[in-house]
Structures are given as structure tokens and as C-alpha cells.
Design a protein around this motif. Structure first.
Motif, PDB file in Angstrom:
ATOM      1  N   VAL A   9      -3.356  -3.054 -13.315  1.00 17.94           N
ATOM      2  CA  VAL A   9      -2.417  -3.912 -12.585  1.00 17.94           C
ATOM      3  C   VAL A   9      -2.966  -4.231 -11.205  1.00 17.94           C
ATOM      4  O   VAL A   9      -2.947  -5.388 -10.766  1.00 17.94           O
ATOM      5  N   LEU A  10      -3.475  -3.222 -10.503  1.00 18.91           N
ATOM      6  CA  LEU A  10      -4.020  -3.466  -9.164  1.00 18.91           C
ATOM      7  C   LEU A  10      -5.271  -4.339  -9.234  1.00 18.91           C
ATOM      8  O   LEU A  10      -5.462  -5.221  -8.386  1.00 18.91           O
ATOM      9  N   SER A  11      -6.095  -4.118 -10.247  1.00 16.80           N
ATOM     10  CA  SER A  11      -7.287  -4.953 -10.409  1.00 16.80           C
ATOM     11  C   SER A  11      -6.906  -6.402 -10.705  1.00 16.80           C
ATOM     12  O   SER A  11      -7.520  -7.334 -10.177  1.00 16.80           O
ATOM     13  N   SER A  12      -5.895  -6.604 -11.551  1.00 12.02           N
ATOM     14  CA  SER A  12      -5.476  -7.976 -11.860  1.00 12.02           C
ATOM     15  C   SER A  12      -4.833  -8.653 -10.649  1.00 12.02           C
ATOM     16  O   SER A  12      -4.953  -9.862 -10.477  1.00 12.02           O
ATOM     17  N   LEU A  32      -9.587   0.176   0.547  1.00 13.47           N
ATOM     18  CA  LEU A  32      -8.677   1.303   0.359  1.00 13.47           C
ATOM     19  C   LEU A  32      -8.745   1.980  -1.009  1.00 13.47           C
ATOM     20  O   LEU A  32      -8.145   3.041  -1.186  1.00 13.47           O
ATOM     21  N   THR A  33      -9.433   1.416  -1.986  1.00 13.72           N
ATOM     22  CA  THR A  33      -9.408   2.000  -3.327  1.00 13.72           C
ATOM     23  C   THR A  33     -10.769   2.555  -3.718  1.00 13.72           C
ATOM     24  O   THR A  33     -11.725   2.498  -2.943  1.00 13.72           O
ATOM     25  N   HIS A  34     -10.842   3.043  -4.959  1.00 13.92           N
ATOM     26  CA  HIS A  34     -12.060   3.666  -5.463  1.00 13.92           C
ATOM     27  C   HIS A  34     -12.711   2.816  -6.544  1.00 13.92           C
ATOM     28  O   HIS A  34     -12.242   1.744  -6.878  1.00 13.92           O
ATOM     29  N   LYS A  35     -13.738   3.344  -7.155  1.00 11.29           N
ATOM     30  CA  LYS A  35     -14.694   2.612  -7.972  1.00 11.29           C
ATOM     31  C   LYS A  35     -14.150   1.642  -9.018  1.00 11.29           C
ATOM     32  O   LYS A  35     -14.536   0.489  -8.984  1.00 11.29           O
ATOM     33  N   HIS A  40     -13.617  -4.991  -9.248  1.00 15.35           N
ATOM     34  CA  HIS A  40     -12.797  -6.188  -9.452  1.00 15.35           C
ATOM     35  C   HIS A  40     -12.447  -6.844  -8.114  1.00 15.35           C
ATOM     36  O   HIS A  40     -12.369  -8.071  -8.020  1.00 15.35           O
ATOM     37  N   ALA A  41     -12.231  -6.024  -7.092  1.00 17.46           N
ATOM     38  CA  ALA A  41     -11.928  -6.576  -5.765  1.00 17.46           C
ATOM     39  C   ALA A  41     -13.110  -7.388  -5.245  1.00 17.46           C
ATOM     40  O   ALA A  41     -12.931  -8.466  -4.668  1.00 17.46           O
ATOM     41  N   LYS A  42     -14.335  -6.888  -5.451  1.00 14.04           N
ATOM     42  CA  LYS A  42     -15.533  -7.616  -5.009  1.00 14.04           C
ATOM     43  C   LYS A  42     -15.675  -8.947  -5.752  1.00 14.04           C
ATOM     44  O   LYS A  42     -15.965  -9.979  -5.146  1.00 14.04           O
ATOM     45  N   LYS A  43     -15.477  -8.900  -7.087  1.00 12.81           N
ATOM     46  CA  LYS A  43     -15.593 -10.131  -7.875  1.00 12.81           C
ATOM     47  C   LYS A  43     -14.535 -11.148  -7.461  1.00 12.81           C
ATOM     48  O   LYS A  43     -14.829 -12.345  -7.314  1.00 12.81           O
ATOM     49  N   ALA A  44     -13.310 -10.674  -7.254  1.00  9.42           N
ATOM     50  CA  ALA A  44     -12.240 -11.584  -6.837  1.00  9.42           C
ATOM     51  C   ALA A  44     -12.518 -12.146  -5.453  1.00  9.42           C
ATOM     52  O   ALA A  44     -12.289 -13.335  -5.203  1.00  9.42           O
TER      53      ALA A  44
END
Length: 111
Positions: A9-12, A32-35, A40-44
Motif C-alpha cells: 500500500v505504501l509503495s503504491s 523515512l522507510t526501508h529497502k 518504489h519511492a525512487k522509481k516513482a
């Protein structure tokens, strides 16, 4: 809800943040998150930055086409048409990247 569902959910949300906080939300999540979520955060984030760049270039091309058309050149129509075509091409890139964000977000939610 288990940990994997929370991560999905957080990744989406990183991808869906194109609607509410395009660049800010993925940066905050990345910090703030881990691996599994940070990838997904980097890609977004890269997709959101690319959308912003192509949107700017598209707007610039349309503004340039209007400015060129009002000047006195030998063929202002040709230059104007080329810049309009570039603007449309950049706008298509924006739409494609936007759709890619939505597809990635939906895939993560349906896992």
C-alpha cells in the motif's frame, strides 16, 4: 493487515502521489522507510521528475510556436508546426509516464 500488505500500500501510494504530492511524497517515503519501499519511492520519484520535465518542455514548445508564428521569418508556419509537433510529442510522453505510474500502483495493490 500484514506487513507485506502495508508495504504494498505504501509503495503504491508513491506512484499514486502523482495526484496529490508528485515529488514531495516519494522523497519523504524514500528518506523515512526501508529497502522494499525505497526502491518504489525512487522509481516513482524519477517518473514524477520526468513528468515535470516533459510537461515544462511541452509548455515551452507551445509558447515558442506562438512566438515564432508572430515573427516575420521566411517560413514561420514550418517552424511553428515543428514546435507544435515537439510539444505534442512531449505531451504524449507525459501521458505515457502518468499511465505507467497508475499501472505500477495498481499492480502493487493487487499483489
Amino acid at each position: 493487515m500484514d506487513n507485506q500488505n502495508n508495504q504494498n500500500v505504501l509503495s503504491s501510494l508513491n506512484y499514486f502521489s502523482v495526484f496529490f504530492a508528485p515529488i514531495l511524497f516519494p522523497i519523504i517515503v524514500w528518506i523515512l522507510t526501508h529497502k522494499p519501499i525505497t526502491s518504489h519511492a525512487k522509481k516513482a520519484l524519477l517518473n514524477h521528475i520526468a513528468i515535470a520535465i516533459f510537461y515544462f518542455l511541452s509548455s515551452l514548445a507551445f509558447i515558442f510556436s506562438k512566438e515564432v508564428y508572430e515573427k516575420t521569418f521566411d517560413n514561420p508556419e514550418t517552424i511553428s508546426y515543428v514546435s507544435i509537433a515537439m510539444g505534442l510529442l512531449f505531451a504524449i510522453f507525459v501521458i505515457i509516464l502518468f499511465i505507467i505510474n497508475l499501472i505500477r500502483g495498481i499492480k502493487l495493490l493487487t499483489k
